[in-house]
Design a protein around this motif. Structure first.
Motif, PDB file in Angstrom:
ATOM      1  N   ARG A  35     115.795  52.106   3.450  1.00 31.62           N
ATOM      2  CA  ARG A  35     114.741  52.663   4.292  1.00 31.62           C
ATOM      3  C   ARG A  35     114.487  54.112   3.915  1.00 31.62           C
ATOM      4  NH1 ARG A  35     115.028  51.819  10.502  1.00 31.62           N
ATOM      5  NH2 ARG A  35     116.437  53.580  10.251  1.00 31.62           N
ATOM      6  N   ILE A  36     113.271  54.523   4.037  1.00 33.94           N
ATOM      7  CA  ILE A  36     112.920  55.922   3.804  1.00 33.94           C
ATOM      8  C   ILE A  36     112.015  56.379   4.944  1.00 33.94           C
ATOM      9  CG2 ILE A  36     111.017  55.220   2.293  1.00 33.94           C
ATOM     10  CD1 ILE A  36     111.448  57.914   0.834  1.00 33.94           C
ATOM     11  N   THR A  37     112.285  57.572   5.400  1.00 31.24           N
ATOM     12  CA  THR A  37     111.541  58.101   6.542  1.00 31.24           C
ATOM     13  C   THR A  37     111.126  59.537   6.252  1.00 31.24           C
ATOM     14  OG1 THR A  37     112.968  56.786   7.976  1.00 31.24           O
ATOM     15  CG2 THR A  37     111.598  58.458   9.039  1.00 31.24           C
ATOM     16  N   GLY A  38     109.891  59.861   6.537  1.00 30.56           N
ATOM     17  CA  GLY A  38     109.459  61.254   6.467  1.00 30.56           C
ATOM     18  C   GLY A  38     109.937  61.981   7.711  1.00 30.56           C
ATOM     19  N   ILE A  39     110.713  63.034   7.507  1.00 28.56           N
ATOM     20  CA  ILE A  39     111.308  63.741   8.644  1.00 28.56           C
ATOM     21  C   ILE A  39     110.521  64.994   9.007  1.00 28.56           C
ATOM     22  CG2 ILE A  39     113.383  64.950   9.472  1.00 28.56           C
ATOM     23  CD1 ILE A  39     113.847  62.012   9.151  1.00 28.56           C
ATOM     24  N   ARG A  40     110.130  65.764   7.988  1.00 29.59           N
ATOM     25  CA  ARG A  40     109.559  67.091   8.280  1.00 29.59           C
ATOM     26  C   ARG A  40     108.535  67.427   7.216  1.00 29.59           C
ATOM     27  NH1 ARG A  40     114.268  70.953   8.362  1.00 29.59           N
ATOM     28  NH2 ARG A  40     113.983  71.110   6.116  1.00 29.59           N
ATOM     29  N   ASN A  41     107.427  68.027   7.640  1.00 30.34           N
ATOM     30  CA  ASN A  41     106.405  68.471   6.700  1.00 30.34           C
ATOM     31  C   ASN A  41     106.868  69.705   5.923  1.00 30.34           C
ATOM     32  OD1 ASN A  41     104.578  66.495   7.454  1.00 30.34           O
ATOM     33  ND2 ASN A  41     103.643  67.753   9.037  1.00 30.34           N
ATOM     34  N   LEU A  42     106.307  69.872   4.735  1.00 31.78           N
ATOM     35  CA  LEU A  42     106.493  71.110   3.973  1.00 31.78           C
ATOM     36  C   LEU A  42     105.482  72.105   4.534  1.00 31.78           C
ATOM     37  CD1 LEU A  42     107.407  72.941   1.648  1.00 31.78           C
ATOM     38  CD2 LEU A  42     105.913  71.633   0.114  1.00 31.78           C
ATOM     39  N   THR A  43     105.997  73.133   5.199  1.00 30.26           N
ATOM     40  CA  THR A  43     105.133  74.027   5.973  1.00 30.26           C
ATOM     41  C   THR A  43     105.181  75.439   5.393  1.00 30.26           C
ATOM     42  OG1 THR A  43     105.623  72.712   7.934  1.00 30.26           O
ATOM     43  CG2 THR A  43     104.619  74.868   8.292  1.00 30.26           C
ATOM     44  N   PHE A  44     104.088  75.836   4.774  1.00 32.43           N
ATOM     45  CA  PHE A  44     104.030  77.186   4.224  1.00 32.43           C
ATOM     46  C   PHE A  44     103.701  78.210   5.309  1.00 32.43           C
ATOM     47  CE2 PHE A  44     103.449  74.493   0.572  1.00 32.43           C
ATOM     48  CZ  PHE A  44     104.228  75.120  -0.383  1.00 32.43           C
ATOM     49  N   GLY A  45     103.063  77.762   6.373  1.00 28.10           N
ATOM     50  CA  GLY A  45     102.671  78.708   7.423  1.00 28.10           C
ATOM     51  C   GLY A  45     101.579  79.634   6.920  1.00 28.10           C
ATOM     52  N   PRO A  46     101.496  80.831   7.468  1.00 25.87           N
ATOM     53  CA  PRO A  46     100.445  81.749   7.052  1.00 25.87           C
ATOM     54  C   PRO A  46     100.677  82.275   5.632  1.00 25.87           C
ATOM     55  CG  PRO A  46     101.358  82.358   9.192  1.00 25.87           C
ATOM     56  CD  PRO A  46     102.276  81.337   8.596  1.00 25.87           C
ATOM     57  N   VAL A  47      99.660  82.212   4.806  1.00 26.55           N
ATOM     58  CA  VAL A  47      99.686  82.844   3.490  1.00 26.55           C
ATOM     59  C   VAL A  47      98.442  83.728   3.382  1.00 26.55           C
ATOM     60  CG1 VAL A  47     101.033  81.061   2.342  1.00 26.55           C
ATOM     61  CG2 VAL A  47      98.562  80.856   2.409  1.00 26.55           C
ATOM     62  N   ILE A  48      98.594  84.822   2.689  1.00 23.93           N
ATOM     63  CA  ILE A  48      97.523  85.816   2.606  1.00 23.93           C
ATOM     64  C   ILE A  48      96.721  85.580   1.337  1.00 23.93           C
ATOM     65  CG2 ILE A  48      96.992  88.283   2.709  1.00 23.93           C
ATOM     66  CD1 ILE A  48      98.591  87.238   5.092  1.00 23.93           C
TER      67      ILE A  48
ATOM     68  N   GLN B  81     111.064  67.221   4.236  1.00 25.98           N
ATOM     69  CA  GLN B  81     112.313  66.455   4.290  1.00 25.98           C
ATOM     70  C   GLN B  81     112.042  64.968   4.461  1.00 25.98           C
ATOM     71  OE1 GLN B  81     114.930  67.556   7.504  1.00 25.98           O
ATOM     72  NE2 GLN B  81     116.488  66.060   6.969  1.00 25.98           N
ATOM     73  N   PHE B  82     112.743  64.182   3.662  1.00 18.27           N
ATOM     74  CA  PHE B  82     112.783  62.722   3.805  1.00 18.27           C
ATOM     75  C   PHE B  82     114.237  62.306   4.010  1.00 18.27           C
ATOM     76  CE2 PHE B  82     109.160  63.645   1.090  1.00 18.27           C
ATOM     77  CZ  PHE B  82     108.164  62.782   1.520  1.00 18.27           C
ATOM     78  N   ARG B  83     114.430  61.146   4.614  1.00 18.44           N
ATOM     79  CA  ARG B  83     115.782  60.579   4.690  1.00 18.44           C
ATOM     80  C   ARG B  83     115.755  59.158   4.148  1.00 18.44           C
ATOM     81  NH1 ARG B  83     120.055  61.487   9.375  1.00 18.44           N
ATOM     82  NH2 ARG B  83     120.050  63.439   8.230  1.00 18.44           N
ATOM     83  N   ILE B  84     116.694  58.917   3.245  1.00 20.44           N
ATOM     84  CA  ILE B  84     116.824  57.591   2.644  1.00 20.44           C
ATOM     85  C   ILE B  84     118.150  56.996   3.093  1.00 20.44           C
ATOM     86  CG2 ILE B  84     116.949  56.291   0.498  1.00 20.44           C
ATOM     87  CD1 ILE B  84     115.660  58.744  -0.867  1.00 20.44           C
ATOM     88  N   THR B  85     118.096  55.769   3.541  1.00 21.66           N
ATOM     89  CA  THR B  85     119.348  55.068   3.861  1.00 21.66           C
ATOM     90  C   THR B  85     119.394  53.784   3.043  1.00 21.66           C
ATOM     91  OG1 THR B  85     118.317  53.938   5.728  1.00 21.66           O
ATOM     92  CG2 THR B  85     119.471  55.979   6.205  1.00 21.66           C
ATOM     93  N   ALA B  86     120.567  53.468   2.551  1.00 24.08           N
ATOM     94  CA  ALA B  86     120.739  52.278   1.713  1.00 24.08           C
ATOM     95  C   ALA B  86     122.187  51.832   1.798  1.00 24.08           C
ATOM     96  CB  ALA B  86     120.371  52.593   0.264  1.00 24.08           C
TER      97      ALA B  86
END
Lengths: 151, 167
Positions: free
Chosen positions: A23-36, A53-58
């Motif tokens: 199984r693979i699950t998307g856990i967290r977005n890649l977040t750059f936040g404010p950039v100038i 972040q992703f999590r893989i279980t096998a």
């Protein structure tokens, strides 16, 4: 013979599917936040809150290959494009077993994690966005996909 | 019966090999997100002016006074910024005479008036504004000078520097 065939079919039906156990699950977005505008912004894969972040279980000793599908740009207001690049150390994998050591790798290459002793891996990704000097302000986004091929 | 058993074994082996070599894919996706902000510009406005001061008598300029120092900030909409200051502890004549200055006061407003400004204490550590839709802020600065009774006469000055970053 009928009985044996029935046994064989029953065994095949009852056998757990290896695919279903990975199984693979998307856990967290890649977040750059404010950039100038005009100033590149980078997030390291080790960033505790902003890296993707992703999590893989096998099952133990599973043989799998992981591969990222990465964007070239984030899309923003009126289709504006914000370039994004990924360096050779912008991905990191670490098993959830105690004492597992994080391993950085190139997200543009495939990788074959060893599910021993961990049966779960967290895969993190960072990157760099490079807004132009005249980049249109606003919110930008793109999709990052991690695919597992189960052998 | 024996034939049937062998056939079953062969069939089972074939199916097993097929299952082992089959590849299956599964995937998941996340988003990469960024918010592009316009560059911040800071412009010095009015100097903080105490005018004439009397030896031995403290003089304060409040942020609502005409002599308050001002800065203008242009920023992105729907953002907050941190206002940080480099502040002198003395004004100087340049000839070695010093006039202590302190008790700094500050206020920021989305309008160019100190009325209704949000008060803060200017510091090197910085003060956060709220996140708001405005793209312009005006910052007002006041302080108190404390001339000694034997303060040397003359013109005293010092630099007040404000730095602004998004938070």
């Amino acid at each position: 013979m009928r009985f044996q065939l029935l046994l064989l079919l029953a065994a095949l039906v009852a056998a757990p599917s290896a695919t279903a156990q990975v199984r693979i699950t998307g856990i967290r977005n890649l977040t750059f936040g404010p950039v100038i505008v005009g100033i590149p912004g980078s997030i390291a894969p080790s960033h505790p809150t902003k890296s993707g972040q992703f999590r893989i279980t096998a099952p133990l000793n599973s043989k799998v290959q992981i591969r990222f599908t990465l964007p070239d740009a984030l899309t923003g207001p009126s289709g504006a494009q914000l370039p994004i690049t990924f360096g050779s150390n912008d991905a990191m994998a670490v098993g959830t077993a105690p004492g597992s050591t994080p391993i950085t790798f190139n997200p543009k290459a495939t990788r074959n994690p060893q599910f021993q002793p961990s049966t779960a891996y967290d895969v993190f990704i960072g990157g760099t966005v490079t807004p132009a000097g005249n980049q249109q302000p606003g919110s930008y986004a793109a999709t990052i996909t991690l695919t597992i091929t189960n052998f | 019966m024996r034939t049937a058993t062998v056939l079953s074994a062969v069939l089972a082996a074939g199916l097993t090999v097929g299952a082992t070599t089959a590849e299956a894919q599964t995937s998941a996706s996340i988003q990469a997100t960024a918010t592009v902000l316009s560059a911040i510009t800071v412009t010095a406005g009015n100097n903080l002016q105490f005018g004439n001061v009397t030896p031995g008598v403290n003089k304060t300029v409040a942020i609502a006074d005409g002599g308050a120092g001002t800065f203008s900030v242009a920023k992105g909409a729907n953002t907050g910024v941190t206002l940080s200051f480099t502040l002198p502890t003395d004004l100087s004549t340049g000839g070695g005479d010093l006039l202590p200055i302190g008790s700094w006061t500050g206020g920021w407003n989305t309008a160019a008036t100190p009325a209704g400004a949000t008060l803060f204490t200017p510091s090197a550590g910085g003060s956060n504004t709220t996140v708001n839709a405005a793209t312009a802020l005006t910052v007002f600065v006041g302080a108190t000078v404390s001339p000694a009774a034997a303060q040397a006469a003359g013109a005293y000055s010092g630099n007040v520097t404000m730095s602004v970053v998004y938070f």
